[in-house]
Design an enzyme around this catalytic site. Structure first.
Site, PDB file in Angstrom:
ATOM      1  N   GLU A  81       0.798  -1.218   0.000  1.00 43.45           N
ATOM      2  CA  GLU A  81       0.000   0.000   0.000  1.00 43.45           C
ATOM      3  C   GLU A  81       0.839   1.281   0.000  1.00 43.45           C
ATOM      4  OE1 GLU A  81      -2.546  -0.665   3.375  1.00 43.45           O
ATOM      5  OE2 GLU A  81      -4.038  -1.718   2.151  1.00 43.45           O
ATOM      6  N   GLU A 112       7.551 -22.079   7.442  1.00 41.43           N
ATOM      7  CA  GLU A 112       7.973 -21.202   8.532  1.00 41.43           C
ATOM      8  C   GLU A 112       9.019 -21.831   9.432  1.00 41.43           C
ATOM      9  OE1 GLU A 112       5.208 -21.599  12.370  1.00 41.43           O
ATOM     10  OE2 GLU A 112       4.128 -20.704  10.675  1.00 41.43           O
TER      11      GLU A 112
END
Length: 269
Positions: A81, A112
Site C-alpha cells: 500500500e 515457517e
C-alpha cells in the site's frame, strides 16, 4: 525460567458454540476493545524504531518485513500500500513471507520452520547495512522470522521484532522489540484475531510515520499518491482546489498536467 506464551493461553470465554450470534459478536468486540490500549503501551518502542529507520531510509536504505502466515500477509499488505498511497517506488518497502508469494493465498506446509530461508530471501535484494528488517510473529518463536532477524543483525542491519509475547525469543533477539500484549485470543490460540489486529495497527504507525517524516505528506494530505483510478483523481483534484483556492476544473487540469498533488500545488503557486 521460560516466558509465558500469552498467545496460547485459554480464552476468557468458553462454550462459544452454545452462544447466539449477538453474544458471539458482543464478546469478540469486548476483547477487541483491549487492543488499542495494548498498542499504546509500546509507542515508545515504535518511536525509537521510526527515528532509527528514518535515518537509514533517507540514506537510501529500504524497509523489509518478514513473517509467516497471518503475520507475513500483514507485512505484505502494508508494503503493497506504500506506492499507491505515498507514491514511493515498489522497491523501498518490501514484504517477504515464508513459502514465497504462493503463501499469500495458501498455507505452505513447514515453510515457517526453515531458519535459513529468510536470509536467503533477503540476499536476493542485495541487502546492505542501510536496510532495516522487521520480523513479525505473534508467537515470537517462528523459525523463519527468528533466523532472518538473527542473520540481519549479525550483518549490521537494524532489526525490530513485532510480537504478542513479551520476553519471547523475537522480542529479545531484535535490536528493538515491540511486544504488544493483547491477552488471550477470543478463540484460544487464533492469532489472526487480536494479535493480528494489533500488528496491523503497529505497521500502520511505522510506515505512515516514516512517510510523513520523509516528506511524503503535506499538512494532512497524501500529496504524492498515485493517480491510478477516478476516485484518486477526484480526491487529488479536491486537494489542489483546497490548497490553491481554485475551482474544480482548473484544479483537475493542473493535477493531470503535473501528475501529482504536490507538483500541481507547486506549479499553481
Amino acid at each position: 525460567m521460560p516466558y509465558k506464551k500469552i498467545t496460547e493461553t485459554p480464552s476468557n470465554h468458553d462454550n462459544l458454540e452454545q452462544l447466539d450470534t449477538l453474544s458471539i459478536l458482543a464478546k469478540m468486540n469486548e476483547e477487541d476493545q483491549k487492543i488499542a490500549d495494548a498498542v499504546a503501551l509500546v509507542v515508545p518502542e515504535v518511536t525509537k524504531l521510526v527515528d532509527a529507520l528514518t535515518e537509514r531510509f533517507l540514506r537510501g536504505g529500504r524497509l523489509f518485513y518478514i513473517g509467516a502466515g497471518t503475520s507475513g500477509r500483514l507485512g505484505i499488505l502494508d508494503a503493497s500500500e506504500i506506492p499507491p498511497t505515498f507514491g514511493m517506488p515498489h522497491d523501498r518497502v518490501i514484504g517477504l513471507i515464508a513459502g514465497g508469494d504462493i503463501a499469500i493465498r495458501k498455507a505452505v506446509e513447514y515453510a515457517e520452520d526453515d531458519t535459513e530461508q529468510a536470509w536467503k530471501d533477503l540476499l536476493a535484494y542485495d541487502i546492505d547495512a542501510n536496510d532495516t528488517v522487521i520480523g513479525i510473529a505473534a508467537s515470537g518463536t517462528t523459525p523463519y522470522v527468528l533466523g532472518g532477524i538473527n542473520d540481519a543483525k549479525d550483518n549490521g542491519l537494524l532489526t525490530a521484532g513485532i510480537t504478542n509475547n513479551p520476553g519471547s525469543p523475537l522480542a529479545e533477539a531484535a535490536d528493538i522489540g515491540i511486544a504488544v500484549d493483547v491477552g488471550p485470543e477470543f478463540v484460544t490460540g487464533s492469532t489472526r484475531m487480536k494479535s493480528g489486529t494489533s500488528q496491523k495497527l503497529v505497521l500502520n504507525m511505522i510506515s505512515t510515520a516514516l512517510m510523513i517524516k520523509i516528506g511524503r505528506v503535506k499538512g494532512n494530505k497524501m500529496v504524492n499518491m498515485q493517480l491510478s483510478n477516478n476516485k484518486l483523481v477526484d480526491r487529488g483534484t479536491r486537494y489542489v482546489m483546497e490548497g490553491l483556492g481554485i475551482d474544480y476544473s482548473r484544479a483537475e487540469e493542473l493535477l493531470k498536467k503535473h501528475g501529482s498533488v504536490k507538483a500541481a500545488l507547486e506549479a499553481g503557486r
